[in-house]
Design an enzyme around this catalytic site. Structure first.
Site, short mmCIF file in Angstrom:
data_model
loop_
_atom_site.label_atom_id
_atom_site.label_comp_id
_atom_site.label_asym_id
_atom_site.label_seq_id
_atom_site.Cartn_x
_atom_site.Cartn_y
_atom_site.Cartn_z
N CYS A 2 0.06 -11.35 -7.91
CA CYS A 2 -0.39 -12.68 -7.50
C CYS A 2 0.10 -13.64 -8.57
O CYS A 2 0.48 -13.24 -9.66
CB CYS A 2 -1.91 -12.75 -7.43
SG CYS A 2 -2.63 -11.59 -6.29
N ARG A 27 5.78 -13.99 -6.55
CA ARG A 27 4.89 -12.89 -6.97
C ARG A 27 3.93 -12.48 -5.87
O ARG A 27 3.30 -11.43 -5.95
CB ARG A 27 4.09 -13.31 -8.20
CG ARG A 27 4.90 -13.70 -9.40
CD ARG A 27 4.01 -14.20 -10.51
NE ARG A 27 3.09 -13.15 -10.93
CZ ARG A 27 3.40 -12.24 -11.84
NH1 ARG A 27 4.59 -12.25 -12.39
NH2 ARG A 27 2.55 -11.31 -12.18
N TRP A 74 -1.16 -11.92 -3.25
CA TRP A 74 -0.60 -10.76 -2.56
C TRP A 74 -1.78 -9.83 -2.35
O TRP A 74 -2.33 -9.27 -3.31
CB TRP A 74 0.50 -10.08 -3.40
CG TRP A 74 1.19 -8.98 -2.66
CD1 TRP A 74 2.15 -9.09 -1.71
CD2 TRP A 74 0.93 -7.57 -2.79
NE1 TRP A 74 2.54 -7.86 -1.25
CE2 TRP A 74 1.80 -6.91 -1.89
CE3 TRP A 74 0.08 -6.81 -3.57
CZ2 TRP A 74 1.84 -5.52 -1.76
CZ3 TRP A 74 0.11 -5.42 -3.46
CH2 TRP A 74 0.98 -4.80 -2.55
N ASN A 100 -5.71 -11.97 -10.77
CA ASN A 100 -4.57 -11.13 -10.41
C ASN A 100 -4.86 -9.75 -10.98
O ASN A 100 -5.01 -9.60 -12.19
CB ASN A 100 -3.27 -11.69 -10.99
CG ASN A 100 -2.09 -10.73 -10.76
OD1 ASN A 100 -2.13 -9.91 -9.85
ND2 ASN A 100 -1.08 -10.82 -11.60
N GLY A 101 -4.96 -8.74 -10.12
CA GLY A 101 -5.24 -7.38 -10.60
C GLY A 101 -6.14 -6.68 -9.60
O GLY A 101 -6.29 -7.12 -8.46
N GLU A 486 19.97 2.66 -2.95
CA GLU A 486 19.74 1.25 -3.28
C GLU A 486 20.18 0.34 -2.13
O GLU A 486 19.49 -0.60 -1.75
CB GLU A 486 20.46 0.89 -4.58
CG GLU A 486 20.41 -0.56 -4.99
CD GLU A 486 19.00 -1.11 -5.19
OE1 GLU A 486 18.04 -0.33 -5.22
OE2 GLU A 486 18.87 -2.35 -5.26
N LYS A 490 17.72 -2.23 -0.10
CA LYS A 490 18.01 -3.66 0.08
C LYS A 490 17.90 -4.05 1.55
O LYS A 490 17.29 -5.04 1.90
CB LYS A 490 19.44 -3.98 -0.43
CG LYS A 490 19.61 -3.96 -1.92
CD LYS A 490 19.00 -5.10 -2.66
CE LYS A 490 17.64 -4.91 -3.24
NZ LYS A 490 17.22 -3.87 -4.07
N GLU A 493 14.16 -3.79 2.96
CA GLU A 493 13.10 -4.65 2.41
C GLU A 493 13.29 -6.12 2.77
O GLU A 493 12.36 -6.91 2.69
CB GLU A 493 12.96 -4.48 0.90
CG GLU A 493 14.07 -5.02 0.06
CD GLU A 493 13.74 -4.90 -1.43
OE1 GLU A 493 12.57 -4.99 -1.81
OE2 GLU A 493 14.69 -4.69 -2.21
N HIS A 509 22.28 19.11 6.96
CA HIS A 509 21.00 19.84 6.89
C HIS A 509 19.91 19.09 7.66
O HIS A 509 18.75 19.08 7.25
CB HIS A 509 20.60 20.01 5.41
CG HIS A 509 21.62 20.76 4.63
ND1 HIS A 509 21.81 22.12 4.75
CD2 HIS A 509 22.58 20.33 3.78
CE1 HIS A 509 22.82 22.50 3.97
NE2 HIS A 509 23.30 21.43 3.37
N LYS A 608 7.16 -9.65 -5.86
CA LYS A 608 8.22 -9.37 -6.84
C LYS A 608 7.77 -8.40 -7.91
O LYS A 608 8.54 -7.60 -8.39
CB LYS A 608 8.66 -10.67 -7.50
CG LYS A 608 9.80 -10.50 -8.50
CD LYS A 608 11.06 -9.95 -7.84
CE LYS A 608 12.17 -9.74 -8.83
NZ LYS A 608 13.32 -9.04 -8.21
C1 AGP Z 1 13.53 -3.90 -5.39
O1 AGP Z 1 14.40 -4.69 -4.60
C2 AGP Z 1 12.10 -4.07 -5.03
N1 AGP Z 1 11.71 -5.42 -5.07
C3 AGP Z 1 11.17 -3.12 -5.77
O2 AGP Z 1 11.52 -1.83 -5.36
C4 AGP Z 1 11.22 -3.16 -7.32
O3 AGP Z 1 12.45 -2.65 -7.78
C5 AGP Z 1 10.10 -2.26 -7.85
O4 AGP Z 1 8.87 -2.82 -7.44
C6 AGP Z 1 10.11 -2.09 -9.37
O5 AGP Z 1 9.91 -3.33 -9.97
P1 AGP Z 1 10.20 -3.47 -11.55
O6 AGP Z 1 11.65 -3.19 -11.76
O7 AGP Z 1 9.83 -4.89 -11.86
O8 AGP Z 1 9.34 -2.48 -12.26
#
Ligand code: AGP
Length: 613
Positions: A2, A27, A74, A100-101, A486, A490, A493, A509, A608
């Site tokens: 958050c 965030r 969030w 936040n937490g 990766e 991308k 998400e 497999h 984020k």
């Molecule tokens: C990556 O595109 C995502 N947003 C997510 O997987 C991110 O890499 C993950 O939450 C780890 O975040 P960090 O690198 O800030 O620890």
């Protein structure tokens, strides 16, 4: 997870608060709210939706006040709606709190408060805090700061919070444990933020609150900090390492596109001062003190989440290839609960862009408790992970605002490569010629990425093919298998298309059963040891009418002629290929998401920085 902002001073609070929320919206952005304190009265405005929705909601209100707090959420407990949005008020409306937490023991605290007659309006864990503080004040007959200290002493979990009280005009109480919070010091004014983005244009003087610290902010008084045991703490004033232009879009339509295009510079910055051409050595200042621990490590454990975990998988190839020491790559969230075997001659490398990922932080604490050396690779200076590891190297990629990580990934891989080169040179496990080949190869990467960025329009055209697809498979081998993972992450998400990354050889497999004319297969086929095998894998997919989108080394006519779509990228050393092969996949995901009308910078359900479990 958050975003928190707060202000008290001689300016109007609201403009700082609402702009601060926009800076922190990456965030978390499922609801937002603001509380303003003036004439000993708290006025609260909060709304489900984005910050812009809150701004419209407030447009006709009297927003004059010199003290206020604001929050963009969030959701962790309680769905996104107006009631569950922060700030939360005490029953008598005299206290407002943003958080936040996660309050992990919120249910037991809530049940006790319900027995005492408190009425809850929301389904959040946060609302427990505000009633608990009020209850302590009444039953213990203590002032607000002490009530906050006592309440936080019984809380299990994490918090970054700010509190207003109608009894204490101009005052804000801020506290922190496990979630980031920093205080900007102005002239007779204080700024509070979850990170530096809301503060940077007002002051560069900041105090990063430490865990279990409580700060009392009043524009007419000195900053007071205690811990939750009411022991005074000396504020450590630091310089905010952030520039305003770094957090603006700089003419790009989205932060994600800006950050993809910033990669050449980010990689240059991640190498700056670390390749000493005079002495022909690679050296990372931040880990010098622990270099012997790393040179004598019997094993490296890489712990991370998401994209950073993918960078760790690339790191495994690079470390084992160059240093010849076993590497294990762990999802931090699994590692922390598995009661893993950790020895004192292990080195755990924690990789994190935000430096606030709760699971990665927990893995660090576990490894430290078991006596291992812990090295961090972070992108945010002063972040919790940066401050909890024994040593580390910053990626210096600059702020990454887009939720989908791009430049942080390539910067992480660059730093991992530099680390491995430095250690391999000292251990003598790399030939001088190969060492120079890789050092020079690294130096050529920014230009190679520039060449790929020039194919943006070509990749945008290819993206059209994906717009109506439901599923995509990404295939890679060796050091490009993590790139397949990766690329799939991308796409899923930000475009919400289901995508899976697989080792190319693994297709037979099981997953090959998925292949038909409706299944696009993105395959990384750059020149490398297993090139012939990849060509066979492409044949296997084609013979089942699968559509091939290939990433090939420039001039590879063989795979190009087998593909429905083909993106050629500059040749590079095999170990360095993730630094270039990942870029077209970032652009592909970006354009597919755009064509599908998705919010590229703030994809649904995501945030984020995942600073809660
Ligand atoms: C990556 O595109 C995502 N947003 C997510 O997987 C991110 O890499 C993950 O939450 C780890 O975040 P960090 O690198 O800030 O620890």
């Amino acid at each position: 997870m958050c975003g928190i902002v707060a202000y008290t001073g001689n300016k109007q609070a609201y403009p700082f608060l609402i702009n601060g929320l926009k800076r922190l919206e990456y965030r978390g952005y499922d609801s937002a709210g603001v509380a303003l304190l003036s004439e000993n009265q708290i006025r609260l405005y909060k709304k489900q939706g984005k910050v812009a929705d809150l701004e419209r909601f407030c447009a006709t209100e009297d927003l004059s006040a010199h003290t206020g707090i604001a929050h963009t959420r969030w959701a962790t407990h309680g769905e996104p709606n107006d009631e569950n949005a922060h700030p939360h008020l005490s029953e008598d409306g005299s206290l407002a709190l943003i958080h936040n937490g996660i309050v992990e023991n919120y249910l037991s605290l809530k049940n006790e408060l319900l027995k005492r007659g408190y009425v809850f309006k929301s389904h959040t864990d946060t609302e427990v805090l505000i009633h608990l503080i009020q209850d302590i004040r009444k039953t213990e007959q203590v002032d607000l700061v002490e009530a906050v200290q006592m309440a936080l002493s019984v809380v299990v979990g994490t918090y970054a919070l700010a509190i207003l009280s109608s009894e204490y005009s101009k005052q804000i109480i801020a506290a922190k444990k496990g979630s980031p919070l920093l205080i900007g010091l102005g002239k007779n004014e204080f700024f509070v933020g979850s990170d530096g983005a809301p503060i940077v244009e007002y002051t560069q003087k900041v105090v990063y609150l430490n865990d279990e610290e409580v700060a009392v902010l009043h524009p007419d008084k000195e900053l007071q900090i205690t811990n939750i045991r009411n022991e005074k703490q000396r504020p450590s004033i630091q310089k905010l390492e952030l520039k305003l232009e770094q957090i603006e879009k700089g003419g790009f339509e989205h932060f994600m596109l800006k950050e993809i295009f910033e990669q050449p510079k980010a990689i240059v910055d991640s190498m700056r001062g670390r390749i000493n051409t005079q002495k022909d050595v690679v050296s990372l200042g931040g880990i010098i003190e622990y270099e012997n621990k790393m040179l004598n490590a019997k094993r490296f454990i890489i712990a991370a989440c998401g994209t950073s975990w993918h960078a760790g998988l690339v790191g495994e190839h690079i470390f084992e290839s160059l240093i010849r020491v076993p590497v294990e790559v762990e999802y931090a969230s699994e590692f922390r609960y598995r009661n893993p075997i950790i020895n004192e001659d292990d080195v755990l490398i924690a990789i994190s862009q935000s430096g606030e990922t709760a699971d990665t932080l927990a893995a660090i604490e576990l490894a430290k408790r078991k006596g291992a050396t812990v090295i961090g690779i972070c992108n945010v200076v002063g972040s919790s992970i940066a401050r909890s590891t024994h040593a580390g190297s910053y990626t210096h990629a600059g702020p990454e605002i887009g939720v989908a990580s791009t430049k942080a990934f390539t910067a992480q891989v660059t730093v991992l490569t530099l680390m491995a080169l430095s250690l391999a040179r000292k251990k003598g496990t790399i030939s001088l010629s190969y060492y120079y080949q890789l050092v020079n190869g690294l130096g050529a990467i920014p230009e190679k990425i520039e060449a790929i960025l020039k194919k943006n329009d070509e990749i945008k055209e290819i993206a059209r093919y994906f717009v109506d697809k439901q599923n995509v498979i990404y295939l890679g081998r060796g050091v490009n298998f993590p790139v397949a993972l990766e690329g799939a992450l991308k796409l899923k998400e930000i475009s919400y298309i289901h995508a899976e990354g697989y080792p190319a050889a693994e297709m037979k497999h099981g997953p090959i059963a998925l292949i038909d004319e409706a299944m696009p297969v993105v395959i990384l086929a750059t020149e490398q040891e297993t090139y012939e095998k990849i060509v066979s894998n492409i044949q296997e997919v084609k013979s089942r009418r699968g559509k091939i989108i290939s990433i090939v080394s420039e001039g590879d006519e063989t795979v190009k002629n087998m593909s429905d779509f083909c993106i050629e990228i500059p040749k590079t050393e095999e170990l360095l290929s993730p630094l270039v092969a990942s870029v077209p996949l970032q652009l592909l995901a970006y354009h597919v998401a755009l064509l599908r009308g998705c919010d590229v910078d703030k994809p649904r359900n995501l945030a984020k920085s995942v600073s809660v479990e």
